[in-house]
Write a protein that holds these residues in place. Sequence first.
Motif, short mmCIF file in Angstrom:
data_model
loop_
_atom_site.label_atom_id
_atom_site.label_comp_id
_atom_site.label_asym_id
_atom_site.label_seq_id
_atom_site.Cartn_x
_atom_site.Cartn_y
_atom_site.Cartn_z
N UNK A 18 0.84 -1.20 0.00
CA UNK A 18 0.00 0.00 0.00
C UNK A 18 0.87 1.24 0.00
N UNK A 19 0.43 2.25 -0.72
CA UNK A 19 1.15 3.52 -0.77
C UNK A 19 0.20 4.63 -0.34
N UNK A 20 0.60 5.40 0.65
CA UNK A 20 -0.15 6.57 1.10
C UNK A 20 0.57 7.78 0.51
N UNK A 21 0.03 8.33 -0.55
CA UNK A 21 0.73 9.35 -1.33
C UNK A 21 0.42 10.75 -0.80
N UNK A 22 1.32 11.25 0.03
CA UNK A 22 1.14 12.59 0.59
C UNK A 22 2.09 13.60 -0.06
N UNK A 23 2.66 13.21 -1.21
CA UNK A 23 3.55 14.13 -1.92
C UNK A 23 2.78 15.38 -2.34
#
Length: 490
Positions: free
Chosen positions: A335-340
Motif C-alpha cells: 500500500x502507498x499513502x501518497x502525501x507528496x
Amino acid sequence: MSKSLPSRAENYSEWYNELVKRADLAENSAVRGCMIIKPYGYSIWEKMQRALDDMFKETGHVNAYFPLLIPKSFLSKEASHVEGFAKECAVVTHYRLKNDPNGHGVIVDPEAKLEEELIIRPTSETVIWSTYKNWVQSYRDLPILMNQWANVMRWEMRTRLFLRTAEFLWQEGHTAHATKEEAVVETEQMLNIYSEFAETFMAMPVIKGRKTANERFAGAEDTYCIEAMMQDGKALQAGTSHFLGQNFAKAFDVKFLNKANQQEFVWGTSWGVSTRLMGALIMAHSDDQGLVLPPKLAPIQVVIVPIYKGEEQLNNIKSKIDPLVAALKKRGISVKFDISENQSPGFKFAEYELKGVPVRLAIGNRDIENGTIELARRDTRVKTSLPFEGIEQVIVDTLDDIQISIYQKALDFRAANTFEVNTWDEFLVKIEEGGFLSAHWDGSPETEEKIKELTKATIRCIPLDSQEEAGKCILTGNPSKQRVIFARAY
C-alpha cells in the motif's frame, strides 16, 4: 499525462508501445533491439520471479548459475540445436581493445583474437550438459533438478519491448533423469506449473498443448507449451517445456551406471519463461486508460490519495489512514499513502490509473466528517463511497474479486473469439477476424507450412485435452484424427 493513449481499436500496436513507455515499464536502449527495464516494470518482473521461484522450489528444484559465454564448438555437437539457433547468435571474437593510432577512440586489437570464438548464450543446454558430464557417474547422482535465472541473447531483427528483444531475462530449467518416464513426468509437471502461474497469478487463461514438429524446440523430441490469447485476437506463446530425450546426453557423452550395473545415457528436459510474460500481462488485461494489473502481481496493490488544504487537514487524515496502512501491510498488502505535494490529486488519480494500481482510495476532510472513504476499482473504473469502518476487509475482498474478475473477463473473451472451422473458405474469413481457430490438419509439415504461407497463421498447439475426432484437413481434404489450434501470433 495530458496526452491520451492511442486506442486499442484504432492501432493496437501503437497502443501497446506507448503504454509500455508511459507506464514507466521499459524503454529502448542505446543498443538496437535491447531494452532498459525501468524500476516499475522490474518490480512486476520481481513478483513474477518470486512466485515462480517458490513454485520451482516446492517441486524440488534448486537454483544455479552457468556462464554467459559458450565455446563455439559446444553448439556444433547437437546438429538440430545449432541449426535452430545459428542465425540468432552473437559471437565474441576478440578479448581486448586499444587506442586507435589515428586518434579516433578505440579499436579492436587484432592481436587479441580468440583461438575459439565464444557465443553469447541464446540458451544454455550445451554448456549445462557439458557440465553434467562431470557431475553424473551413477544413478545415485540423478535426478538433477536445476534452474537458473539469467539473461540470454538472440539477435532479433524485428524487436518490440518485452515481446521480442535481442537480450531478455528468463529462467531456464535443465534437468537430468535416469529414465524416460521420469523425464516425461518432469516435462509435464513444469508445463502444469507454468499454466498454474499464468492463470492464478497473471489471471490469464491458457491452453496447454504440444507443438508440432515444425514448431518444436531445436534439439527436443517433444515440446509442450501454454498459449494465451491477447485482446487483438493474436496468440502469444507464454511458456514452453521440452522433453529432450537423450539427445544432449549423447552429444556430450553424459552416461550413468544404472542399478543393473550397465552404462546408459541420461534423459533430459529443459523449460523456460521470460520477460515476454510482461508483454502478455499488458496485452491480456489493459485498456485505453492504461495498465490493468492483477493484484497478485501489482507492485502497489492499494494507493491512498488524500485531498486536503493545509497541514491541519492532512494531519487529521493521517490519524485515520496511518492505522489502516499498518493493518493492510500486516496482511501482506502493498500500500502507498501518497502525501507528496508536487502533484494535484487529479494528476495522481490519472497516474495510478495509467500504472494499473488495482485499488485507489481517496479521502478528504468531508469524508472524515461523514465517516466515509471513496474506493475506485481499476478493472471496472467504478468509484464508490463506503463507510470507513470495516474498509480494511472491503479492500481485501475487493482485491480478491479483481483477481477473479479479470481472469473471467479474459476467459470470456477467449471463448467468444474461438471458432470451429471446417472448410478452407471459412478458415480464410475467420483468420482475418482474429482469434483461435479449431480446425482439422492432416499432420503433414508441408500442409502446415503451406497454410502459414497463405494466411500467416501457425498451428499454436495440439491441445492436450482434445479428443480424437475423425475429420478432413481444411486445406488438403486428407484424413485428420483431431483438431488443432491455428492463430496468427506474436
